[in-house]
Design an enzyme around this catalytic site. Structure first.
Site, PDB file in Angstrom:
ATOM      1  N   SER A   1      -8.390  -5.505   4.476  1.00 59.58           N
ATOM      2  CA  SER A   1      -8.859  -5.200   3.111  1.00 59.58           C
ATOM      3  C   SER A   1      -9.127  -6.440   2.249  1.00 59.58           C
ATOM      4  O   SER A   1      -8.687  -6.503   1.087  1.00 59.58           O
ATOM      5  CB  SER A   1      -7.856  -4.286   2.396  1.00 59.58           C
ATOM      6  OG  SER A   1      -7.742  -3.071   3.060  1.00 59.58           O
TER       7      SER A   1
ATOM      8  N   ASP B   1       0.828  -1.211   0.000  1.00 52.28           N
ATOM      9  CA  ASP B   1       0.000   0.000   0.000  1.00 52.28           C
ATOM     10  C   ASP B   1       0.865   1.266   0.000  1.00 52.28           C
ATOM     11  O   ASP B   1       1.947   1.276   0.585  1.00 52.28           O
ATOM     12  CB  ASP B   1      -0.895  -0.027   1.250  1.00 52.28           C
ATOM     13  CG  ASP B   1      -2.093   0.893   1.113  1.00 52.28           C
ATOM     14  OD1 ASP B   1      -2.259   1.504   0.039  1.00 52.28           O
ATOM     15  OD2 ASP B   1      -2.856   1.005   2.082  1.00 52.28           O
TER      16      ASP B   1
ATOM     17  N   ARG C   1       0.138   7.568  -2.717  1.00 50.48           N
ATOM     18  CA  ARG C   1       0.648   8.657  -1.866  1.00 50.48           C
ATOM     19  C   ARG C   1       2.104   8.973  -2.189  1.00 50.48           C
ATOM     20  O   ARG C   1       2.519  10.126  -2.157  1.00 50.48           O
ATOM     21  CB  ARG C   1       0.494   8.276  -0.381  1.00 50.48           C
ATOM     22  CG  ARG C   1      -0.897   8.587   0.156  1.00 50.48           C
ATOM     23  CD  ARG C   1      -1.152   7.890   1.456  1.00 50.48           C
ATOM     24  NE  ARG C   1      -1.566   6.505   1.231  1.00 50.48           N
ATOM     25  CZ  ARG C   1      -1.778   5.637   2.200  1.00 50.48           C
ATOM     26  NH1 ARG C   1      -1.601   5.991   3.460  1.00 50.48           N
ATOM     27  NH2 ARG C   1      -2.177   4.410   1.923  1.00 50.48           N
TER      28      ARG C   1
ATOM     29  N   ARG D   1      -0.334   8.845 -10.439  1.00 52.80           N
ATOM     30  CA  ARG D   1      -0.408   7.632  -9.608  1.00 52.80           C
ATOM     31  C   ARG D   1       0.272   6.435 -10.283  1.00 52.80           C
ATOM     32  O   ARG D   1       0.868   5.596  -9.625  1.00 52.80           O
ATOM     33  CB  ARG D   1      -1.877   7.300  -9.317  1.00 52.80           C
ATOM     34  CG  ARG D   1      -2.557   8.312  -8.402  1.00 52.80           C
ATOM     35  CD  ARG D   1      -4.015   7.920  -8.181  1.00 52.80           C
ATOM     36  NE  ARG D   1      -4.124   6.610  -7.588  1.00 52.80           N
ATOM     37  CZ  ARG D   1      -4.040   6.377  -6.271  1.00 52.80           C
ATOM     38  NH1 ARG D   1      -3.877   7.378  -5.436  1.00 52.80           N
ATOM     39  NH2 ARG D   1      -4.149   5.154  -5.811  1.00 52.80           N
TER      40      ARG D   1
ATOM     41  N   GLU E   1     -11.819  -5.033  -5.601  1.00 58.35           N
ATOM     42  CA  GLU E   1     -12.366  -3.673  -5.408  1.00 58.35           C
ATOM     43  C   GLU E   1     -11.594  -2.624  -6.235  1.00 58.35           C
ATOM     44  O   GLU E   1     -12.071  -1.502  -6.437  1.00 58.35           O
ATOM     45  CB  GLU E   1     -12.308  -3.269  -3.921  1.00 58.35           C
ATOM     46  CG  GLU E   1     -13.330  -3.985  -3.030  1.00 58.35           C
ATOM     47  CD  GLU E   1     -13.005  -5.459  -2.798  1.00 58.35           C
ATOM     48  OE1 GLU E   1     -11.810  -5.797  -2.655  1.00 58.35           O
ATOM     49  OE2 GLU E   1     -13.957  -6.274  -2.794  1.00 58.35           O
ATOM     50  N   ASN E   2     -10.396  -2.995  -6.701  1.00 59.86           N
ATOM     51  CA  ASN E   2      -9.570  -2.011  -7.416  1.00 59.86           C
ATOM     52  C   ASN E   2     -10.136  -1.611  -8.790  1.00 59.86           C
ATOM     53  O   ASN E   2      -9.661  -0.658  -9.404  1.00 59.86           O
ATOM     54  CB  ASN E   2      -8.122  -2.505  -7.572  1.00 59.86           C
ATOM     55  CG  ASN E   2      -7.332  -2.457  -6.277  1.00 59.86           C
ATOM     56  OD1 ASN E   2      -6.403  -3.232  -6.070  1.00 59.86           O
ATOM     57  ND2 ASN E   2      -7.689  -1.543  -5.368  1.00 59.86           N
TER      58      ASN E   2
HETATM   59  C1  FPP Z   1      -2.053   0.065  -3.295  1.00 63.36           C
HETATM   60  O1  FPP Z   1      -1.547   1.370  -3.235  1.00 63.36           O
HETATM   61  C2  FPP Z   1      -1.452  -0.610  -4.419  1.00 63.36           C
HETATM   62  C3  FPP Z   1      -2.127  -1.195  -5.434  1.00 63.36           C
HETATM   63  C4  FPP Z   1      -3.597  -1.228  -5.518  1.00 63.36           C
HETATM   64  C5  FPP Z   1      -1.423  -1.803  -6.554  1.00 63.36           C
HETATM   65  C6  FPP Z   1      -0.195  -2.541  -6.161  1.00 63.36           C
HETATM   66  C7  FPP Z   1       0.566  -2.794  -7.376  1.00 63.36           C
HETATM   67  C8  FPP Z   1       1.906  -2.785  -7.472  1.00 63.36           C
HETATM   68  C9  FPP Z   1       2.843  -2.634  -6.347  1.00 63.36           C
HETATM   69  C10 FPP Z   1       2.500  -3.047  -8.754  1.00 63.36           C
HETATM   70  C11 FPP Z   1       2.315  -4.509  -8.976  1.00 63.36           C
HETATM   71  C12 FPP Z   1       3.077  -4.946 -10.023  1.00 63.36           C
HETATM   72  C13 FPP Z   1       3.266  -6.211 -10.303  1.00 63.36           C
HETATM   73  C14 FPP Z   1       4.281  -6.494 -11.280  1.00 63.36           C
HETATM   74  C15 FPP Z   1       2.570  -7.324  -9.670  1.00 63.36           C
HETATM   75  P1  FPP Z   1      -2.536   2.583  -3.480  1.00 63.36           P
HETATM   76  O2  FPP Z   1      -2.527   2.880  -4.934  1.00 63.36           O
HETATM   77  O3  FPP Z   1      -3.871   2.274  -2.906  1.00 63.36           O
HETATM   78  O4  FPP Z   1      -1.821   3.726  -2.689  1.00 63.36           O
HETATM   79  P2  FPP Z   1      -2.529   4.935  -1.914  1.00 63.36           P
HETATM   80  O5  FPP Z   1      -3.341   4.325  -0.811  1.00 63.36           O
HETATM   81  O6  FPP Z   1      -1.373   5.717  -1.408  1.00 63.36           O
HETATM   82  O7  FPP Z   1      -3.353   5.669  -2.920  1.00 63.36           O
END
Ligand code: FPP
Length: 234
Positions: free
Chosen positions: A190, A24, A28, A37, A71-72
């Site tokens: 989550s 996560d 940010r 992002r 949910e994404n």
């Molecule tokens: C959550 O951070 C992250 C995700 C929903 C995506 C995670 C994906 C990666 C790390 C890349 C994956 C790549 C591969 C190759 C598997 P957020 O976007 O919710 O962060 P925030 O809460 O700060 O907005």
């Protein structure tokens, strides 16, 4: 003359054979640099590769990452497309690497045909390796349980035991995680590994996922070894 003191290596044994990550904080990380992002996710993917390598070097047999949840899909299309592309590019590199069994946890059926085929090929080509990397993609813990119950119903089961459920989850080939790490100062599950986390230890850190490096991983592992796991006993 000064020599840089080598940092003592972190200790790992069979008590920590499975570590899982809720990656996560990519958004940010990008926002704090006034970047889109998707650049945060690109940086997150680099951190993911670094951490997987370090886990393997330390002898941790199974790693599970939460890369895309059910949910994404609520996110902007541009961001979703960027994550799909990162996964596709990662698979292209991963198929050259021997020594890891890749498993995708989640429902592939709604993904593009191209990505689905890449995922299936990687899973099929890597089936006999010792280390496992589970990538949760279009994954939800509740959906996983519903899927397992439906499979059990189809098999005609009238009553079930816990092992029946475990053996019908996407994670059926892995033991339950010993440690679950979540970055970016959020302390919730989550919809991740809901059944499997029954006796997992949790480690939460303020560090954003793109900044989570080997040193941060070692801190999480040290914290794990300071816990006493009783599994309900004394
Ligand atoms: C959550 O951070 C992250 C995700 C929903 C995506 C995670 C994906 C990666 C790390 C890349 C994956 C790549 C591969 C190759 C598997 P957020 O976007 O919710 O962060 P925030 O809460 O700060 O907005």
């Amino acid at each position: 003359m000064f020599f840089k003191k080598k940092q003592a290596d972190v200790f790992v044994d069979e008590r920590l054979s499975h570590i899982a990550f809720i990656m996560d904080g990519n958004g940010r990380w990008a926002k704090s640099r006034s970047l889109p992002r998707k650049i945060g996710h690109r940086q997150g993917a680099l951190a993911f590769e670094k951490i997987v390598k370090e886990c393997s070097r330390l002898g941790i047999k199974t790693v599970t990452v939460y890369a895309f949840s059910t949910e994404n899909w609520k996110r902007p299309k541009e961001e979703i497309d960027a994550i799909m592309e990162l996964l596709g590019n990662y698979i292209d590199r991963a198929k050259e690497e021997k020594g890891t069994k890749y498993v995708f946890l989640g429902d592939k059926s709604v993904l593009s045909k191209e990505l689905r085929e890449k995922m299936e090929n990687l899973e099929n080509e890597s089936s006999n390796s010792e280390n496992t990397l589970n990538i949760a993609f279009n994954y939800g813990g509740r959906a996983e349980l519903v899927n397992a119950f439906n499979e059990l119903l189809k098999e005609g089961k009238e009553s079930i035991v816990e092992d029946d459920i475990s053996s019908h989850l996407y994670t059926r080939a892995s033991k339950d995680p010993d440690l679950i790490v979540r970055t970016a100062n959020e302390c919730r599950i989550s919809n991740f590994l809901l059944w499997q986390c029954a006796y997992s230890e949790f480690y939460f850190t303020k560090v954003l996922w793109p900044d989570f490096d080997e040193k941060e991983l070692h801190k999480a592992i040290e914290s794990f070894y300071n816990r006493k796991r009783n599994y309900g006993g004394v």
